[in-house]
Enzyme design. Sequence first.
Site, PDB file in Angstrom:
ATOM      1  N   ASP A 171      12.620  16.534  -0.939  1.00  0.00           N
ATOM      2  CA  ASP A 171      11.795  15.374  -0.606  1.00  0.00           C
ATOM      3  C   ASP A 171      12.695  14.199  -0.251  1.00  0.00           C
ATOM      4  O   ASP A 171      13.703  13.989  -0.909  1.00  0.00           O
ATOM      5  CB  ASP A 171      10.961  15.035  -1.862  1.00  0.00           C
ATOM      6  CG  ASP A 171       9.746  14.201  -1.551  1.00  0.00           C
ATOM      7  OD1 ASP A 171       9.924  13.119  -0.988  1.00  0.00           O
ATOM      8  OD2 ASP A 171       8.640  14.631  -1.880  1.00  0.00           O
ATOM      9  N   ARG A 206      11.157  11.003   0.506  1.00  0.00           N
ATOM     10  CA  ARG A 206      10.217   9.895   0.710  1.00  0.00           C
ATOM     11  C   ARG A 206      10.565   8.616  -0.044  1.00  0.00           C
ATOM     12  O   ARG A 206      10.067   7.556   0.259  1.00  0.00           O
ATOM     13  CB  ARG A 206       8.800  10.329   0.322  1.00  0.00           C
ATOM     14  CG  ARG A 206       8.188  11.208   1.373  1.00  0.00           C
ATOM     15  CD  ARG A 206       6.832  11.708   0.946  1.00  0.00           C
ATOM     16  NE  ARG A 206       6.943  12.695  -0.118  1.00  0.00           N
ATOM     17  CZ  ARG A 206       5.900  13.330  -0.639  1.00  0.00           C
ATOM     18  NH1 ARG A 206       4.693  13.054  -0.210  1.00  0.00           N
ATOM     19  NH2 ARG A 206       6.065  14.229  -1.587  1.00  0.00           N
TER      20      ARG A 206
END
Length: 448
Positions: free
Chosen positions: A359, A361
Amino acid sequence: MIRASFNLPSWKLSRFGSYLCILLGAFMQEPKIASKPKHIVLTSHPGRFASKPLRINWGKSDPLERGPVIGTLLNPAHRNVIGTHSGSYSVYRALSVASGALQASHRADLTNTAPIVAIGPHPSWSDPNRIVSLDPFGGLVGEAYASLYEQGYDIRPTIAVTKAHINMPELQDAVAKGRLSVDGQILKSNGSLVVTKVALDPVWYLPGIAQRLKVGESDLRRILFQQTGGMFPELVTRPDLQVFLPPIGGITVYLIGDVAAITDPNRLLAVRVHDECNGSDVFGSDICTCRPYLVHGLEVCVQTAQEGGAGIMVYSRKEGRALGEVTKFLVYNARKRQVGGDRADAYFNRTECVAGVQDMRFQELMPDVLHWLGITRIDRFVSMSDMKYNAIVNSGIEIVQRVAIPDELIPADAMVEIAAKQAAGYYTEKAVPNAVSLAEIKGRGLAD
Ligand SMILES: [Zn+2]
């Protein structure tokens, strides 16, 4: 020069940046007439320090004292940030100028563009640590800096607020099945949902971003410079410029119900924080739960607004966990082609094999927009993500209740994703899958 090592001492880096700026400046100023070079303006040339740009004092409550964010290319002496406006679209603007379609000297006429609904100011706007990835005054520049406009400053809004009606077939279905009711104000009889929507461009206060990520500011600046291929030399040559307009996607906020309810402690607030998934959100791909979750979030927002509260959908341009759609599709293929087919127990591994991480983000920055809206408590948080939940709670916002997606809204092929997330600790109201059951949850093959 191009092969210069990034381990150079800072004065050499500074000179390197200046050379690079000469090259970049040449492209910026003379897109069409390369054979007729004119005066080149350098943003990192020492000579430019002669005219001091307006200072940005991040976190001040008075917008004039805080100072405007000026990323204009029209008057380099006024610029007080690194980069320019419009996020990733600044590159399309460059193409427009290069092709001759857009005059580089065009100045936006901002008549009648002010926000339709007033949002803020809130106490969080003057906390330099609470909001570091957007400009809280970005939508109010027209009124806050009227005197500076009169002096010829080109100050662009980084936030715009408007109204719209949205209409999604799932919401009509929810009405038909009795989960939602038409009230004529928030949800119209034709199935249209009345929303206030806000677009926010990224504005990064670098000292605050560094603090949020727990890294040194100079390390952050150097790595941003390196990892964008040397795109913004001022990151390393101009420590006096603390604000960066990064060329990335922004955020859209959809507000449902009365805006005043957002900050009213006596009224309920529902929030979903949704990261872009074009394949599912727009095209209805069934490999993930993104659109079902988006629509479920809207449904909870409508219900909460109809109870006298407000609902907020935050939509961030972070496609494929901010890995991008090419990486995402590569991962889909790797998942479907691995030995044993697409399995919940190998879901995160396949992403990590291709992208290096699961990830990208950085939910640490996500709560900024919630603080910009003045939120201090969320009654219904429509998400199963622990990363989002922890980021919001750690930023000082109370979450009263977490709302998971109902099983009947999950597409069959998305069970791989949702089971993998539950096993990894994401929020669920049901039993968490164990290693045995996880290995048994399989998705469709590529040929099916
Ligand atoms: Zn998705």
